[in-house]
Design a protein around this motif. Structure first.
Motif, PDB file in Angstrom:
ATOM      1  N   SER A  16      -0.389  55.830   7.577  1.00 35.74           N
ATOM      2  CA  SER A  16      -0.617  55.273   8.916  1.00 35.74           C
ATOM      3  C   SER A  16       0.230  55.959   9.979  1.00 35.74           C
ATOM      4  CB  SER A  16      -0.323  53.768   8.923  1.00 35.74           C
ATOM      5  OG  SER A  16       1.032  53.520   8.588  1.00 35.74           O
ATOM      6  N   HIS A  17       1.335  56.600   9.556  1.00 34.29           N
ATOM      7  CA  HIS A  17       2.215  57.278  10.507  1.00 34.29           C
ATOM      8  C   HIS A  17       1.679  58.645  10.921  1.00 34.29           C
ATOM      9  CE1 HIS A  17       5.963  54.719   9.278  1.00 34.29           C
ATOM     10  NE2 HIS A  17       4.958  54.009   9.748  1.00 34.29           N
ATOM     11  N   TYR A 180      15.164  54.311  14.772  1.00 33.13           N
ATOM     12  CA  TYR A 180      14.887  53.831  13.416  1.00 33.13           C
ATOM     13  C   TYR A 180      16.114  53.993  12.518  1.00 33.13           C
ATOM     14  CZ  TYR A 180      12.441  53.264   8.962  1.00 33.13           C
ATOM     15  OH  TYR A 180      12.042  52.841   7.719  1.00 33.13           O
ATOM     16  N   GLU A 247      10.267  50.045  24.963  1.00 31.74           N
ATOM     17  CA  GLU A 247      10.844  50.347  23.646  1.00 31.74           C
ATOM     18  C   GLU A 247      12.366  50.317  23.682  1.00 31.74           C
ATOM     19  OE1 GLU A 247      11.229  54.396  20.938  1.00 31.74           O
ATOM     20  OE2 GLU A 247       9.333  53.975  21.958  1.00 31.74           O
ATOM     21  N   ASN A 258      14.722  44.254  16.570  1.00 29.45           N
ATOM     22  CA  ASN A 258      13.375  44.776  16.841  1.00 29.45           C
ATOM     23  C   ASN A 258      13.249  46.282  16.603  1.00 29.45           C
ATOM     24  OD1 ASN A 258      12.330  42.238  17.770  1.00 29.45           O
ATOM     25  ND2 ASN A 258      13.477  42.531  19.676  1.00 29.45           N
ATOM     26  N   ASN A 260      12.140  48.091  14.071  1.00 32.25           N
ATOM     27  CA  ASN A 260      10.866  48.556  13.519  1.00 32.25           C
ATOM     28  C   ASN A 260       9.752  48.508  14.556  1.00 32.25           C
ATOM     29  OD1 ASN A 260      11.677  49.243  10.912  1.00 32.25           O
ATOM     30  ND2 ASN A 260      11.569  47.130  10.215  1.00 32.25           N
ATOM     31  N   ILE A 261       9.732  47.455  15.358  1.00 35.66           N
ATOM     32  CA  ILE A 261       8.714  47.355  16.404  1.00 35.66           C
ATOM     33  C   ILE A 261       8.937  48.437  17.457  1.00 35.66           C
ATOM     34  CG2 ILE A 261       7.759  45.893  18.228  1.00 35.66           C
ATOM     35  CD1 ILE A 261       8.581  43.475  16.569  1.00 35.66           C
ATOM     36  N   TYR A 264       8.401  52.145  15.627  1.00 32.84           N
ATOM     37  CA  TYR A 264       7.081  52.442  15.090  1.00 32.84           C
ATOM     38  C   TYR A 264       5.951  51.717  15.827  1.00 32.84           C
ATOM     39  CZ  TYR A 264       9.131  54.975  11.161  1.00 32.84           C
ATOM     40  OH  TYR A 264       9.800  55.879  10.391  1.00 32.84           O
ATOM     41  N   GLY A 265       6.083  50.395  15.994  1.00 32.89           N
ATOM     42  CA  GLY A 265       5.012  49.629  16.621  1.00 32.89           C
ATOM     43  C   GLY A 265       4.665  50.119  18.014  1.00 32.89           C
ATOM     44  N   ILE A 266       5.653  50.225  18.879  1.00 29.26           N
ATOM     45  CA  ILE A 266       5.414  50.683  20.257  1.00 29.26           C
ATOM     46  C   ILE A 266       4.882  52.110  20.278  1.00 29.26           C
ATOM     47  CG2 ILE A 266       6.514  51.263  22.452  1.00 29.26           C
ATOM     48  CD1 ILE A 266       6.242  48.320  22.124  1.00 29.26           C
ATOM     49  N   GLN A 268       3.138  53.698  18.068  1.00 34.62           N
ATOM     50  CA  GLN A 268       1.740  53.805  17.663  1.00 34.62           C
ATOM     51  C   GLN A 268       0.824  53.602  18.869  1.00 34.62           C
ATOM     52  OE1 GLN A 268       1.664  50.913  14.446  1.00 34.62           O
ATOM     53  NE2 GLN A 268       1.780  52.511  12.894  1.00 34.62           N
ATOM     54  N   ILE A 269       1.219  52.692  19.751  1.00 36.39           N
ATOM     55  CA  ILE A 269       0.461  52.474  20.987  1.00 36.39           C
ATOM     56  C   ILE A 269       0.595  53.692  21.900  1.00 36.39           C
ATOM     57  CG2 ILE A 269       0.153  50.979  22.994  1.00 36.39           C
ATOM     58  CD1 ILE A 269       1.403  48.710  21.364  1.00 36.39           C
TER      59      ILE A 269
END
Length: 286
Positions: A16-17, A180, A247, A258, A260-261, A264-266, A268-269
């Motif tokens: 997914s990365h 990270y 971020e 936060n 991980n969010i 990675y999460g931000i 990805q957007i």
């Protein structure tokens, strides 16, 4: 059984990365070809990217398996818990790099000539945390190779635009990898491993990460001029900038909840926004 194994391997290499380098590679390919290249070129670029991404992550998991087993955060990964055997990962690496090599030779001589450099960097990265805090930068450089490689695949040569795209990709990836890595400071110091957070402290590391992202956005604005992009591209960069600010607001030296969010999460957007607005610019405004 087969589908289950494919899913396991996909999770092993964090498939997914892929989104962290794919948009830059795809945009570079489109700019180089001034639209879509031939199906043959597109196909072998896709195969090269698949082989490189899968092989690089698989060999990283293989080389880091003992470190991952010691770290409480990573002890439940596939190799430490025995979900995937060593010989399986070795076979995955061999097949992936063979696919990369075949793709390079099917594209053009320069791609084939640069193949050893790419594989060397993939292997080198997995050892960098053992001797240098610049491991994040090496990861960024490897990621930044994707848009350069895509450009070479289309044109058979290296251009300034491809290098600038690669620099933006490199700084962006290195920046969020620093965030990270902040969650492993205590473990890294205990084990004698190197990272920017472990060497310089979390507060300084987050500042460095911010500077990397500010530089990445500046370079993207520069790309607007040299690649003759339109206002659509600029809107995408504006949204990316806002997301990167969010971020960095999500983490602090005293609150890494936060991570991980944020890392990675931000991002990805960010990847999707950059891809959508860049592709729309290329196909709608040219």
């Amino acid at each position: 059984m087969v589908l289950s194994k494919i899913k396991t391997y996909g999770n092993l290499v964090m498939f997914s990365h892929t989104i962290f380098s794919l948009p830059f590679a795809f945009v570079s390919m489109l700019i180089a070809a001034n639209g879509m290249p031939s199906f043959r070129v597109f196909f072998w670029i896709a195969m090269a990217f698949l082989g490189a991404r899968t092989g690089a992550n698989a060999i990283n998991r293989l080389i880091d398996k003992d470190i991952d087993a010691k770290n409480p955060r990573t002890a439940n990964r596939h190799m430490p818990r025995g979900a995937v055997k060593i010989k399986e990962v070795i076979m995955l690496v061999v097949i992936s790099f063979a696919l990369l090599a075949l793709s390079a030779f099917m594209l053009n001589p320069l791609c084939a000539a640069l193949l050893p450099v790419a594989i060397f960097l993939f292997i080198l990265y997995s050892y960098t945390k053992r001797f240098t805090w610049a491991c994040h930068i090496v990861l960024g450089i490897i990621s930044g190779g994707a848009p350069v490689g895509a450009w070479i695949a289309v044109t058979g040569k290296i251009s300034w635009i491809s290098l600038v795209l690669g620099a933006a990709n490199a700084l962006w990836v290195a920046g969020f990898d620093i965030i990270y890595g902040s969650q492993d400071v205590d473990f890294d110091r205990k084990e004698g491993l190197f990272s920017i957070p472990a060497v310089f402290g979390i507060e300084n590391a987050l500042i460095i990460s911010s500077l990397f992202h500010a530089a990445a956005v500046t370079i993207l604005i520069y790309i607007y001029f040299i690649a003759h992009m339109s206002w659509l591209f600029l809107i995408g960069i504006a949204i990316v900038s806002i997301l990167l600010v969010i971020e960095h607001k999500m983490v602090s030296p005293t609150n890494l909840t936060n991570v991980n969010i944020a890392s990675y999460g931000i991002n990805q957007i960010v990847s999707i926004v950059f891809l959508v607005f860049s592709v729309a610019d290329i196909f709608l405004m040219r």
